[in-house]
Design an enzyme around this catalytic site. Structure first.
Site, PDB file in Angstrom:
ATOM      1  N   ASP A 160       0.835  -1.192   0.000  1.00  9.56           N
ATOM      2  CA  ASP A 160       0.000   0.000   0.000  1.00  9.56           C
ATOM      3  C   ASP A 160       0.878   1.253   0.000  1.00  9.56           C
ATOM      4  O   ASP A 160       2.112   1.160   0.135  1.00  9.56           O
ATOM      5  CB  ASP A 160      -0.921  -0.055   1.236  1.00  9.56           C
ATOM      6  CG  ASP A 160      -2.252   0.607   0.966  1.00  9.56           C
ATOM      7  OD1 ASP A 160      -2.350   1.417   0.031  1.00  9.56           O
ATOM      8  OD2 ASP A 160      -3.218   0.326   1.714  1.00  9.56           O
ATOM      9  N   ASP A 219     -10.884   2.889  -3.000  1.00 12.70           N
ATOM     10  CA  ASP A 219     -11.304   1.608  -2.413  1.00 12.70           C
ATOM     11  C   ASP A 219     -12.751   1.282  -2.754  1.00 12.70           C
ATOM     12  O   ASP A 219     -13.624   2.152  -2.690  1.00 12.70           O
ATOM     13  CB  ASP A 219     -11.229   1.685  -0.879  1.00 12.70           C
ATOM     14  CG  ASP A 219      -9.803   1.757  -0.381  1.00 12.70           C
ATOM     15  OD1 ASP A 219      -8.871   1.789  -1.206  1.00 12.70           O
ATOM     16  OD2 ASP A 219      -9.641   1.785   0.853  1.00 12.70           O
TER      17      ASP A 219
HETATM   18  C1  GLA Z   1      -6.113   1.331   1.809  1.00  5.87           C
HETATM   19  C2  GLA Z   1      -6.243   0.302   0.683  1.00  5.87           C
HETATM   20  C3  GLA Z   1      -7.280  -0.738   1.060  1.00  5.87           C
HETATM   21  C4  GLA Z   1      -6.867  -1.409   2.356  1.00  5.87           C
HETATM   22  C5  GLA Z   1      -6.670  -0.375   3.458  1.00  5.87           C
HETATM   23  C6  GLA Z   1      -6.075  -0.973   4.705  1.00  5.87           C
HETATM   24  O1  GLA Z   1      -7.257   2.081   1.957  1.00  5.87           O
HETATM   25  O2  GLA Z   1      -6.602   0.926  -0.522  1.00  5.87           O
HETATM   26  O3  GLA Z   1      -7.418  -1.686   0.043  1.00  5.87           O
HETATM   27  O4  GLA Z   1      -5.700  -2.142   2.139  1.00  5.87           O
HETATM   28  O5  GLA Z   1      -5.800   0.665   3.025  1.00  5.87           O
HETATM   29  O6  GLA Z   1      -5.882  -0.037   5.716  1.00  5.87           O
END
Ligand code: GLA
Length: 408
Positions: A160, A219
């Site tokens: 990430d 997301d």
């Molecule tokens: C970000 C990513 C998600 C997830 C969260 C975890 O928002 O885009 O897919 O992995 O972090 O905290």
């Protein structure tokens, strides 16, 4: 003499220059599996919610389901941990380790368990100073963390990009790939780099040199709005995104939420069909311990999976946006002159909509015409010449997903 010096210098640069290209041989078709995040989030409350908290128990149970309920055989073979698995600190040597209460046996044991079921284990790190959930980040520890996860037997890494400078990502993600390569363990690399860099203002050729798949956009959440928002973004930016995809490299519109709380049956079929058209990685984020038979049948549909996994690896496109609010999306597949076509109904007017078209209007060219078959239920629509009218009846928020191959 000069020639020899120049040759030696070139050889030196080639040998020791930092940039490498991704040569792990993985993800020749979009990877499939299960990922914890969308459904189980950062639930660390194993006292009040032991059944749903992020713990080794949860992953072992999901591994059992993937292995015993027919998922693995269909290709869903990665089981992926997301954020919130770590201890809040590194150990005295700077190594990461899992939260000891929730993962009392550690990640290596969990990987052994997952491997014993014929599955692969994925894990989550963050390139920045912290993960999005506030756990330790990897920026100062890339090599150490690559060695740690390889030592545990990890098969896939989602890295990430919270708490990081986007400008550092163009060296950071390649460095991580290099360190993983150096371990000798093939680790499928899922990068969030483009998502943090704005999704379209990035050099996808460079990213594809280092990552097997990459998040481009925000997301996914548990709603139809979220699904359509993502579909729109991929349609609007397809000229940049489609050329980046192919065997070994995939755009990732995020997890499948089929089987969760929000999507209707038709919406679930639509998400699955669209992810197949988009050549998207298929990572379910749902509760496989209690998934409904309807959701299971959608996610397990062999024909949809066959299109998703087509070896040509060509991401589909939105070819008609539709003034009647029916979008036409097409993915070319390996078989000659053969196409998967999704008619996506964005209407909300409460009854099935009859959408009429000709295959000629989609720029199909086989003079013998085409056979058209429904992907979900194998129903034959029939034989269509290029100018014969075809009418499909699509439910609101639904999809009609067909396969068209040239008639003999
Ligand atoms: C970000 C990513 C998600 C997830 C969260 C975890 O928002 O885009 O897919 O992995 O972090 O905290």
């Amino acid at each position: 003499m000069w020639k020899a010096v120049v040759t030696a210098a070139v050889a030196f640069v080639l040998l020791f220059c930092r940039s490498s290209t991704l040569d792990n041989g993985l993800a020749r078709t979009p990877p499939m599996g299960w990922l914890a995040w969308e459904r189980f989030r950062c639930n660390v409350d194993c006292v009040d919610d032991p059944y749903n908290c992020i713990s080794e128990e949860l992953f072992m149970q999901m591994a059992d389901r993937l292995a015993e309920d027919g998922w693995k055989e269909l290709g869903y073979n990665y089981l992926n941990i997301d954020d919130c698995w770590m201890s809040m600190d590194r150990d005295e040597q700077g190594n990461l380790y899992a939260n000891k209460t929730r993962f009392p046996n550690g990640i290596k044991k969990l990987a052994d368990y997952v491997h014993s079921k014929g599955l692969k284990l994925g894990i989550y790190l963050d390139f920045g100073t912290h993960t999005c959930g506030g756990y330790p980040g990897s920026i100062k520890y890339l090599q150490k963390d690559a060695e740690t996860i390889a030592g545990w037997g990890i098969d896939m890494l989602k890295m990430d990009g919270c708490y990081a400078n986007v400008s550092d990502m163009s060296w950071g993600y390649p460095d991580m790939e290099m360190y993983m390569n150096k371990t000798g363990r093939p680790i499928l690399f899922s990068c969030s780099w483009p998502a943090y860099a704005g999704g379209i203002k990035v050099n996808y050729t460079a990213i594809a040199d280092h990552c097997n798949m990459w998040r481009n956009y925000g997301d996914i959440q548990d709603s139809w709005d979220s699904v359509t928002n993502i579909i729109d973004w991929y349609g609007n930016n397809q000229d940049i995104l489609v050329p980046a995809a192919g065997p070994g490299n995939w755009n990732d519109p995020d997890m499948l939420i089929v089987g969760d709380y929000s999507l209707s049956y038709e919406e679930s079929k639509a998400q699955m069909a669209m992810w197949a058209i988009l050549a998207a990685p298929l990572f379910m984020s749902n509760d496989l311990r209690s998934i409904s038979p309807e959701a299971r049948s959608i996610l397990m549909n062999k024909e949809v999976i066959r299109i998703s996994q087509d070896s040509l690896g060509m991401q589909g496109r939105r070819v008609i946006k539709g003034t009647n609010k029916v979008e036409t999306w097409i993915r070319q597949v390996q078989a000659k002159d053969t196409f998967a076509v999704a008619f996506l109904n964005r209407r909300e007017d409460g009854m099935p909509y009859n959408h009429t078209l000709t295959l000629g209007s989609l720029n199909f060219t086989s003079s013998m015409g085409y056979e058209v078959v429904d992907v979900y239920d194998n129903r034959r629509y029939g034989h269509f010449k290029l100018d014969t009218k075809l009418t499909v009846s699509i439910d609101p928020n639904g999809v009609v997903f067909v396969y068209a191959y040239p008639s003999k």
